[in-house]
Design an enzyme around this catalytic site. Structure first.
Site, short mmCIF file in Angstrom:
data_model
loop_
_atom_site.label_atom_id
_atom_site.label_comp_id
_atom_site.label_asym_id
_atom_site.label_seq_id
_atom_site.Cartn_x
_atom_site.Cartn_y
_atom_site.Cartn_z
N ASP A 300 0.81 -1.08 0.27
CA ASP A 300 -0.23 0.54 0.83
C ASP A 300 0.77 1.37 -0.04
OD1 ASP A 300 -2.60 1.96 0.03
OD2 ASP A 300 -2.76 0.63 1.92
N ASP A 570 -3.99 -1.63 5.66
CA ASP A 570 -4.69 -1.02 6.65
C ASP A 570 -5.58 -0.56 7.05
OD1 ASP A 570 -4.56 0.69 5.09
OD2 ASP A 570 -3.18 2.48 6.24
N ASP A 574 -8.55 -3.62 3.90
CA ASP A 574 -6.89 -4.31 2.78
C ASP A 574 -7.58 -6.38 3.57
OD1 ASP A 574 -5.91 -2.35 1.94
OD2 ASP A 574 -5.48 -2.08 3.40
#
Length: 848
Positions: A300, A570, A574
Site C-alpha cells: 500500500d 491497513d 485490505d
C-alpha cells in the site's frame, strides 16, 4: 450552526414497525467454526497421523513409554497450532466493532440519540465531524460535508459528499455537517459485503507446510521399507514370526523422525521472538518461513510507504518562494526564504487558515494528531509556525464546494479565498501563465497544490497571495528498504486506492518504479489473469484506484504464476487480500483491527523497512530448517548402516544397534544440537540473492547427506564396531559373546555421537568449512554439544541405562576409533565444499 431540512424524519411508530420488519442494524454474525473439529484437524494431519501410527506400533512392540512420548509431542504441537489459528480466525468478528453504539437521527422533526442497532431504512442521520457513520445512507443536506473512506476504499483524501451522494457504514465524517437518509443497514451494507469476502477468503498452504509433507513422506517411506526388509531377514533366518514382527516394528518406529515436528516448531517460535524485537509481530508461526520465501510484495502507499501526515513543504508568492522544514503536525517549522517572501507567505497562510477555522492539530499521548481534514490541518500548522495572528470573527463563510472547488470567508479584512489553483486563479488578475509554471513544477514533484487569494472592495478582482504545495512524505527508510528488496530478488508493486498521480510521485521518490514507469488504474487492469501477471512482473509498477476485489485478483494472478505473495494493508478493504495472500502484512500503529486480525504479520512500527528485517529472519529460518534436516538425515544414515550390514550379510555379522539405542540418539543426544542449529543467525549474504523457495530436501542436500556426511559417520562407526569384535576374537558367522557385543555396540554408539558433534558445526554452512565460520557465532550450539556429551556419559555409565539400551562403555581401542569420527567427518565435509567451490568457479569461468 445546524442545517435545516424539509424532512421531519420517521415517526417513532414507523421506526418501530420497520425495526420489527428488517431486524436490528448489526453486522451479521460470522459462522462460528467448530472448535472441536479445528483442534482435531491439528491432531490428524499427515505428519501427526504418521506419529500416531508410530505410537500405536510402539505400544504393540512393548514400548509404552515411547508411545506416550510420541503422543505428547503430537498433542503439544496440536495445542500450539490450534491457539494460533483461533486468534487468526477472529478477523471477520472484529468488523462489528467498527459500528458506533449510538447515532443521532431526526424523528418526528426532532434530533434524538438512539442506539445504532435500532436504526432502520428511512431514518435521517444527523452527521457532524468525528461521527462514525453507522449505516449506508444517501446525503439529503450538506454543508461542506466530507468523509474519510480510506478504510473501505484506500483513498487517502477525504471525499466531499453533497446532495444525493452516498456515505457508507464504517467511515467517519471529517468536516462539515449534513443529514443522510439510511438506505441499507446491517448485512446489506458495503461493510457487511467486505466481511463476507473476508470470511470466504482462505489461506493457501504455506511453502513450509508443502515441503514438510514431502519430507515426512520420504522419511516415512524409508522407515517402512527398512522395517519390511528387517522382517524379511529375521524370518529368513528362521526366527519366530512374532519376534520378527516386533523387531521390524521397533526398527520402523525408531526411524520415524519424532523430533522433527518439535524442532521445526521451536525453530519457528524462536524466529518469531527475534522478529518481535525487530517490531514485527508474527500471528502464525508458518508465516516466519513464508515471509522468507516471498518473491513479490504488493505494498500500500498511505501509511506504509508514506507517513500519512500532510505537511506544507513549499510556498510560492509573487515576492519569492519559501521552503519549509519539519515533520508531521507539530507546529515547530524551519523556514527558508527572503524577508519579503516570508511576509507574503505569512499573509497567505493567515488567509488560508481563516477559510477552515475548525481544522487544527491536537497533542494526544505525546503526539500531534489532526482534527479535521488533514490538508486543512497542515495549513493551520504552517500558519501557526510562520506566526499568523488570530483572525477576526467572520461575517460570512462559504464552505468548500466540490463543484466550485474553493472555499471563502468574508471578514473585516476582505474576502479570503482558497481552493484548487484553477478555481482560484479564475478570480484573480494575476498572469496565469507565470503561475501555471510554478504549479506544474509542484505537481510534477508529487505535491498537492492549493492557491490562496484575497479580494478587497477597492479591487475588481482578487489578488493572488500564494500557491501552497503540500505532501505526505515518504518514510525515511523506504528507499533503502526497496533497494534491499530488489537486491534480494523480490519484485514490488504499489497497490493503492489513492490517486494515480499521487501514487506515481511517491513511487518515483522512493525508487519503486521499474524501467517502464507503469501506472495503471484498477478499472483498466487486464481481464485475463495471465496478462495481469505479465503487467505486474515489470520491475516495479503502480496500480491505483484499486478495489478489494481487484486486490484479490492481483494476489491470485501472481500466485498462479508461482510467486509467493506478500500483501500489505491497513484498512478494512485490505482484509480479504491480506487473508488470501501467502502472507498478509498489516500496519500495527495505524491499521484497523480487521487488517491486524486478518494478517499473518503485523508491523508494530508501520515501517516498510521492518519488512526487510523480517524477510532476512524468514530466510534464515528456511536455511536453519535445511541445516537441522541435514543433521537429522546424516544421523539416520549412520543408524541405518548397522541394520543394512546385518541384513546384507544374512545375519553373519551381528546387529550393532538396538532399537532403544536409535531412540536414545534421536530423542536424547541429537535433539538439542538440532534445536541450536535452528537458532543460527542470518548469513550476511542472505539478502544479496533470490530466496531459496525450492524443496527443503533437494539433490544438493541429498548428495551431501548420502554421499559425504552420512557415509563418513557410518563408516567410522562400523569400523570401530567390527574392529572391537575382531580384536576380541570374533569371526564372521561365529557366535559373539554378549559382553563383547555390548562393548562393540557402545563403540558404535560413541562414534555416531562424536560424528554428530562435528556434524553440528559442519551443518552451520553449506559452503564454508568449519574454520571459516568460527566457533562463537552460535553460542547455543556450544552449550547443547556440552549437554550432548553429558548425555553420552549418562547412557554409558549410569545404571540401568547401559543394560537397558544394550551398549556399554567401549574399550580404550573403541574410544580411540570412535574419536576418529570427529576428524573424519570434518575432513570429508571440507573436501566436499572445496570440490563444489572449484566446480562453481569453473562454471563461472566457462560462462560467456
Amino acid at each position: 450552526m445546524a442545517i435545516t431540512v424539509d424532512r421531519p424524519g420517521l415517526t417513532d411508530a414507523e421506526a418501530t414497525l420497520r425495526h420489527r420488519r428488517d431486524g436490528p442494524n448489526i453486522m451479521p454474525e460470522p459462522p462460528r467454526p467448530n472448535r472441536v473439529a479445528q483442534f482435531a484437524a491439528q491432531l490428524t494431519h499427515f505428519f501427526a497421523a504418521m506419529l500416531w501410527v508410530a505410537a500405536a506400533l510402539a505400544l504393540v512392540a512393548g514400548m509404552p513409554v515411547l508411545a506416550l512420548a510420541i503422543a505428547c509431542v503430537v498433542v503439544l504441537n496440536g495445542v500450539f497450532a490450534f491457539v494460533q489459528e483461533f486468534r487468526a480466525d477472529r478477523a471477520a468478528e472484529r468488523l462489528r466493532a467498527l459500528l458506533p453504539m449510538q447515532a443521532r437521527v431526526r424523528r418526528d422533526g426532532h434530533v434524538v440519540t438512539v442506539e445504532s442497532r435500532t436504526l432502520v431504512v428511512g431514518d435521517l442521520l444527523v452527521l457532524e465531524p468525528g461521527d462514525r457513520v453507522c449505516a449506508d445512507a444517501t446525503v439529503r443536506a450538506s454543508r461542506q460535508l466530507a468523509a474519510d473512506e480510506s478504510m473501505l476504499t484506500g483513498e487517502a483524501e477525504p471525499i466531499a459528499r453533497t446532495m444525493n451522494e452516498p456515505v457508507l457504514a464504517g467511515t467517519y465524517i471529517v468536516t462539515g455537517q449534513g443529514e443522510a437518509e439510511v438506505r441499507a443497514i446491517g448485512s446489506a451494507t458495503r461493510l457487511a459485503a467486505l466481511a463476507a469476502v473476508t470470511e470466504q477468503a482462505t489461506r493457501p498452504p504455506s511453502p513450509l507446510t508443502r515441503q514438510l509433507h514431502k519430507v515426512v513422506r520420504l522419511v516415512a517411506l524409508i522407515a517402512v521399507l527398512v522395517g519390511v526388509v528387517s522382517f524379511g531377514v529375521f524370518a529368513a533366518l528362521g526366527r519366530d514370526l512374532t519376534e520378527s514382527l516386533l523387531f521390524a516394528i521397533g526398527v520402523t518406529v525408531a526411524l520415524v523422525p519424532e523430533g522433527l515436528l518439535p524442532t521445526v516448531t521451536l525453530s519457528l517460535a524462536r524466529a518469531a521472538q527475534r522478529m518481535a524485537t525487530e517490531h514485527a509481530l508474527v500471528r502464525r508461526l508458518e508465516a516466519v518461513e513464508t515471509l522468507g520465501s516471498t518473491t513479490f510484495i504488493c505494498t500500500d502507499k498511505t501509511g506504509t510507504l508514506t507517513r500519512n501526515e500532510m505537511q506544507v513543504v513549499e510556498v510560492w508568492t509573487p515576492y519569492g518562494s519559501v521552503t519549509v522544514d519539519g515533520a508531521g503536525y507539530e507546529p515547530a517549522r524551519k523556514l527558508h526564504g527572503t524577508d519579503a517572501a516570508l511576509r507574503a507567505a505569512r499573509t497567505a497562510a493567515d488567509s488560508a487558515a481563516r477559510c477552515s477555522p475548525d481544522a487544527h492539530a491536537q497533542r494526544r499521548d505525546g503526539k500531534w494528531t489532526p482534527i479535521g481534514d488533514p490538508m486543512e490541518v497542515a495549513v493551520h500548522v504552517f500558519a501557526a509556525g510562520i506566526g499568523a495572528g488570530e483572525p477576526p470573527p467572520p461575517d460570512q463563510r462559504t464552505p468548500f464546494d466540490s463543484h466550485t472547488r474553493r472555499a471563502s470567508v468574508i471578514d473585516a479584512d476582505g474576502e479570503h479565498i482558497t481552493g484548487a489553483p484553477e478555481a482560484v486563479l479564475a478570480l484573480c488578475d494575476t498572469d496565469n501563465d507565470a503561475v501555471a509554471a510554478q504549479i506544474t513544477g509542484m505537481t510534477e514533484r508529487g505535491l498537492r497544490v492549493i492557491a490562496v487569494a484575497r479580494a478587497e472592495q477597492a479591487r475588481p478582482k482578487a489578488r493572488l497571495l500564494a500557491v501552497i504545495g503540500l505532501e505526505d512524505p515518504p518514510r525515511e527508510d523506504v528507499a533503502e528498504a526497496i533497494a534491499a528488496c530488489r537486491s534480494a530478488g523480490i519484485e514490488l508493486a504499489m497497490v493503492t486506492g489513492d490517486h494515480p498521480g499521487t501514487a506515481a510521485a511517491i513511487a518515483e521518490q522512493v525508487g519503486l518504479f521499474g524501467p517502464d514507469r507503469v501506472v495503471v488504474v484498477g478499472e483498466d487492469l487486464p481481464t485475463d489473469d495471465a496478462r495481469l501477471a505479465d503487467l505486474l512482473e515489470r520491475g516495479g509498477v503502480v496500480i491505483a484506484r484499486v478495489s478489494p476485489e481487484q486486490k484479490l485478483r492481483i494476489a491470485a494472478a501472481l500466485q498462479q504464476r508461482g510467486h509467493v505473495v506478500a500483501m500489505t494493508g491497513d484498512g478494512v478493504n485490505d482484509g480479504p487480500a491480506l487473508r488470501t495472500a501467502d502472507i498478509g502484512i498489516a500496519m500495527g500503529a495505524s491499521g484497523t483491527d480487521v487488517a491486524r486480525e486478518a494478517a499473518d504479520l503485523v508491523l508494530l512500527d508501520d515501517h516498510f523497512g521492518t519488512i526487510v528485517a523480517a524477510v532476512r529472519l524468514g530466510r534464515a529460518t528456511f536455511a536453519n530448517i535445511r541445516r537441522f534436516l541435514t543433521y537429522h538425515l546424516t544421523d539416520n544414515v549412520a543408524e541405518l548402516a548397522p541394520f543394512a550390514l546385518w541384513a546384507a550379510s544374512g545375519g553373519t555379522i551381528p546387529l550393532g544397534f538396538t532399537v532403544l539405542q536409535v531412540l536414545a540418539l534421536d530423542i536424547g543426544t541429537d535433539m538439542l544440537p538440532a534445536l541450536a542449529l535452528g537458532a543460527e543467525p542470518p548469513n550476511p549474504r542472505t539478502m544479496s540473492r533470490r530466496a531459496k523457495i525450492g524443496a527443503l530436501i533437494d539433490p544438493r542436500l541429498l548428495r551431501r547427506v548420502f554421499g559425504v556426511l552420512g557415509p563418513a559417520e557410518a563408516g567410522v562407526g562400523m569400523i570401530a564396531f567390527l574392529t572391537v569384535l575382531a580384536v576380541a576374537g570374533w569371526r564372521p558367522g561365529a557366535e559373539v559373546d554378549a559382553e563383547v557385543l555390548a562393548s562393540a555396540s557402545g563403540a558404535l554408539f560413541v562414534a555416531i555421537v562424536f560424528g554428530q558433534l562435528s556434524n553440528a558445526f559442519a551443518c552451520r554452512s553449506e559452503s564454508r568449512w568449519v574454520g571459516a565460520i568460527g566457533w562463537k557465532g552460535n553460542p547455543l550450539l556450544l552449550y547443547t554439544v556440552a549437554v550432548e556429551l553429558g548425555l553420552l556419559t549418562v547412557f554409558l555409565w549410569v545404571p540401568p541405562l547401559p543394560r537397558l539400551l544394550g551398549g556399554t562403555a567401549p574399550t580404550a581401542l573403541g574410544w580411540l576409533l570412535a574419536a576418529c569420527a570427529i576428524p573424519a567427518l570434518l575432513v570429508a565435509d571440507t573436501a566436499h565444499k572445496m570440490l563444489r567451490a572449484r566446480r562453481h568457479r569453473h562454471r563461472i569461468g566457462r560462462t560467456p
